[in-house]
Design a protein around this motif. Structure first.
Motif, PDB file in Angstrom:
ATOM      1  N   VAL A  35      -8.977  -4.726  -9.726  1.00 31.91           N
ATOM      2  CA  VAL A  35      -8.877  -6.094  -9.212  1.00 31.91           C
ATOM      3  C   VAL A  35      -7.457  -6.648  -9.308  1.00 31.91           C
ATOM      4  N   LYS A  36      -6.792  -6.411 -10.419  1.00 30.51           N
ATOM      5  CA  LYS A  36      -5.454  -7.006 -10.556  1.00 30.51           C
ATOM      6  C   LYS A  36      -4.448  -6.319  -9.652  1.00 30.51           C
ATOM      7  N   TYR A  57      -5.214  -7.561  -6.142  1.00 30.89           N
ATOM      8  CA  TYR A  57      -4.782  -8.957  -6.013  1.00 30.89           C
ATOM      9  C   TYR A  57      -3.253  -9.011  -5.844  1.00 30.89           C
ATOM     10  N   ALA A  58      -2.550  -8.240  -6.689  1.00 25.48           N
ATOM     11  CA  ALA A  58      -1.091  -8.238  -6.615  1.00 25.48           C
ATOM     12  C   ALA A  58      -0.616  -7.726  -5.261  1.00 25.48           C
ATOM     13  N   TYR A  73      -1.141 -10.381  -2.871  1.00 19.27           N
ATOM     14  CA  TYR A  73      -0.246 -11.500  -3.156  1.00 19.27           C
ATOM     15  C   TYR A  73       1.176 -11.216  -2.658  1.00 19.27           C
ATOM     16  N   TYR A  74       1.623  -9.958  -2.763  1.00 19.14           N
ATOM     17  CA  TYR A  74       2.968  -9.614  -2.262  1.00 19.14           C
ATOM     18  C   TYR A  74       3.089  -9.967  -0.786  1.00 19.14           C
ATOM     19  N   THR A  98      -8.834 -11.143  -1.670  1.00 18.70           N
ATOM     20  CA  THR A  98      -9.274 -10.197  -2.688  1.00 18.70           C
ATOM     21  C   THR A  98     -10.787 -10.173  -2.747  1.00 18.70           C
ATOM     22  N   ASP A 108       3.957  -0.398  -6.961  1.00 17.21           N
ATOM     23  CA  ASP A 108       2.613   0.041  -7.351  1.00 17.21           C
ATOM     24  C   ASP A 108       2.594   1.488  -7.832  1.00 17.21           C
TER      25      ASP A 108
END
Lengths: 447, 191
Positions: free
Chosen positions: B32-33, B36-37, B40-41, B53, B144
């Motif tokens: 999830v994180k 999400y990231a 978000y980018y 998400t 990532d």
């Protein structure tokens, strides 16, 4: 975040040995990379709430929970499919009945100046300087996936920064008429509201009437068959997009099969694929000109052997075509020189159309506006006068050829919605290159 | 040879495919994180990133039964996120193709997240010259830490083409600006 510097460098050198010349600088960059990653903080309450919703067991029959997902069909629960089909049928029939034949060009004339002053068009729409400054200036010009881009299924847009190039006019003399028509795209603003009214009798577990000014903006549905498509209707602007439902396109086999430059089909084949798709789905091309195929990948070098390593050639797996929109004989362009029109992507591996975008209703109102007839002023605008910085350390000169009249697309945010306007403009081809500079002519804008 | 982590993940995937919601929840906990990231980018907006998400994981939940468990899970979920963001921006009416927040003419969302406006104009000017795909490959590889193979699967390209695209993106950044600005672009906070 820890980076294996040696590994990254090794990968870069394998791809392109010339990176070795900058090893010291690259090592420093890679050592500082952990600091550059954005500090993204996820709301823990959001994380927990979403998890609870995900692991909750589905209930039988219709429920608000299930049907709350019905309008985002790619994750619609199976109970919602029937509802979706009904929504699409109802929505589609209202959409079409209210907008007429969506693919027929229809123009009505309104009094001069009916669209108000065009002098305050926002940055988002593009102003006179932006249209000149943003124009690409080299072969790498790639508007909307045409020319110079890297393709690969994504719309490439890699203009060389304009601050590297100065333009000089080398065309013939031309004249500008005193007035011209500005066109405004017209849609049925009430279509979405009517759709909500039509659905009001259905039981969704929520009373739509209890919400004020509710309107449907977006409908999407997807085929689940082999090589199926997802269709999206954006009602406020009357726009339809068709995209591959990739889950049904056997992506696993695709990624493992080799694909060489020799496998890329001819332009004639690509055009035939697109034409067959339009014929099969009865999509009219009235109002669009001859398609332009993205040839930029041909400019990329074949595989190059350098110092024992070989940099592989780029082979596109998608090709983009643009069917330029033409209004009363005038082709339509964006302010940065890209043709406006129907965007089609052909998947070369499967030899199928994988997306169609910018399919829109073709209803326009036209209103007469005064044009700037001072030719020198327009030439100055086109050659970049008014702000483009010229790099002292470099820069090149490009020549502009005799312009042709076109329409340039602007957007204006008014009355809580985006309005699309097409304004008279001149397109100056760049000699020896594939790009162009587009300059508006409406006096309001130029002044 | 798959490591223990891969084997644990594969076990969860198999259970989730069989209808075990808690197993899907465990996969969610892992990703999830990162998802999400990743979103978000591209959006630089908290509420939008949360909505997208959420959409991503609901789509994944709906499709997990048909997921081929012989394939790695990460590219699959990243691919769903990527398509979700693309659908989001496709629904916006715009004068130019918008594939992420970098294409938005209004700088507000991105500036909101930066601490150093001094570098953002330089950074933004040159990052905008990249295509959305190039920006994406750079962030997936360098932030990532995904492999070229995984990235290739996410973006529907071959591994070879992905490496070429990454290399060309790096070259383009370096060649379109003075070298010290290139250092800035990779050192700018909240890029």
């Amino acid at each position: 975040m820890k980076i294996d510097t040696d590994r990254i460098l090794s990968e870069l050198y394998e791809i392109d040995p010339t990176f070795r010349e900058h090893e010291e600088a690259l090592r420093e960059i890679l050592s500082r990379l952990p600091e550059t990653k954005p500090n993204v903080v996820v709301d823990s309450a959001f994380v927990m709430r979403l998890r609870q919703e995900l692991i909750r067991e589905p209930v039988s029959g219709f429920s608000f929970y299930d049907l709350s997902t019905a309008f985002t069909p790619l994750y619609a629960h199976r109970y919602a499919f029937a509802t979706l089909a009904l929504v699409l049928v109802v929505g589609g029939s209202i959409f079409i009945s209210q907008t007429g034949d969506t693919t027929k060009l229809a123009i009505s004339t309104v009094p001069a100046g009916s669209f108000g002053s065009l002098a305050q068009l926002s940055q988002a729409s593009g102003d006179a300087r932006a249209s000149a400054e943003s124009a690409p200036s080299a072969k790498s010009f790639a508007p909307l996936g045409l020319g110079g881009g890297l393709g690969g299924g994504a719309a490439s847009d890699m203009p060389v920064p304009n601050f590297l190039t100065r333009y000089v006019y080398r065309g013939e003399e031309f004249t500008i008429p005193a007035t011209g028509y500005v066109y405004k795209h017209s849609t049925d603003a009430a279509a979405g509201q009517k759709l909500v009214n039509a659905l009001g009798g259905m039981r969704f577990g929520v009373d739509t009437g209890s919400f004020s000014s509710l309107t449907v903006r977006n409908i999407e549905a997807a085929e689940t068959r082999d090589y199926g498509y997802a269709i999206n209707l954006y009602i406020p602007s009357g726009q339809i997009s068709i995209n591959a439902n990739w889950d049904t396109w056997h992506m696993q086999e695709r990624s493992q099969a080799p694909f060489e430059r020799s496998d890329v089909p001819s332009n004639e084949t690509v055009l035939a694929i697109a034409d067959n798709f339009f014929a099969e789905h009865r999509i009219s091309l009235e109002g669009y000109g001859e398609p332009v195929i993205d040839q930029a990948w041909l400019d990329m070098p074949e595989a190059v052997a350098t110092s024992g390593a070989t940099m592989p050639a780029y082979t596109p797996e998608m090709i983009n075509l643009t069917y330029p929109l033409t209004i009363e004989g005038l082709p339509v362009y964006e302010s940065w020189g890209a043709p406006v029109g129907l965007q089609v992507t052909v998947d070369l591996r499967t030899r199928r159309v994988s997306s169609v975008n910018n399919l829109t209703t073709l209803g326009y109102e036209r209103s007469e506006y005064a044009l700037e007839t001072n030719v020198q002023k327009i030439k100055d605008l086109a050659t970049g006068g008014g702000g483009a910085e010229f790099l002292k350390s470099g820069g090149s000169t490009a020549e502009l050829d005799t312009p042709k009249p076109v329409l340039m697309r602007y957007y204006r945010y008014a009355n809580s919605r985006n309005e699309e306007l097409l304004v008279p403009a001149m397109l100056f081809p760049i000699k020896g290159q594939s790009g162009a500079v587009v300059t508006p002519l409406v006096k309001d804008i130029v002044s | 040879m798959p490591n223990q982590k891969d084997m644990d993940e594969n076990a969860r995937v198999l259970r989730a495919k069989g209808g075990d919601r808690e197993a899907f929840g465990e996969l969610y906990d892992v990703y999830v994180k990162r998802i999400y990231a990743s979103i978000y980018y591209k959006t630089h907006h908290k509420e939008t990133a949360e909505d997208l998400t959420s959409s991503t994981f609901f789509k994944a939940l709906d499709k997990i039964r048909s997921f081929d468990s012989s394939r790695p899970f990460a590219p699959w979920i990243y691919g769903i996120a990527r398509n979700t963001v693309a659908d989001h921006y496709r629904a916006l009416k715009s004068a130019r193709p918008i594939e992420d927040a970098w294409d938005l003419p209004d700088d507000t969302d991105i500036l909101r997240d930066t601490e150093t406006n001094l570098t953002i104009d330089t950074v933004r000017k040159h990052m905008r010259d990249l295509s959305s795909l190039q920006r994406e490959i750079i962030t997936l590889r360098l932030w990532d830490g995904l492999s070229y193979k995984d990235i290739a699967e996410i973006i529907n390209e071959s591994e070879g083409n992905t490496k070429v695209l990454f290399s060309r993106a790096m070259h383009k950044l370096r060649s379109s600006m003075p070298f010290n600005a290139f250092l800035l672009i990779l050192s700018a906070p909240n890029l």
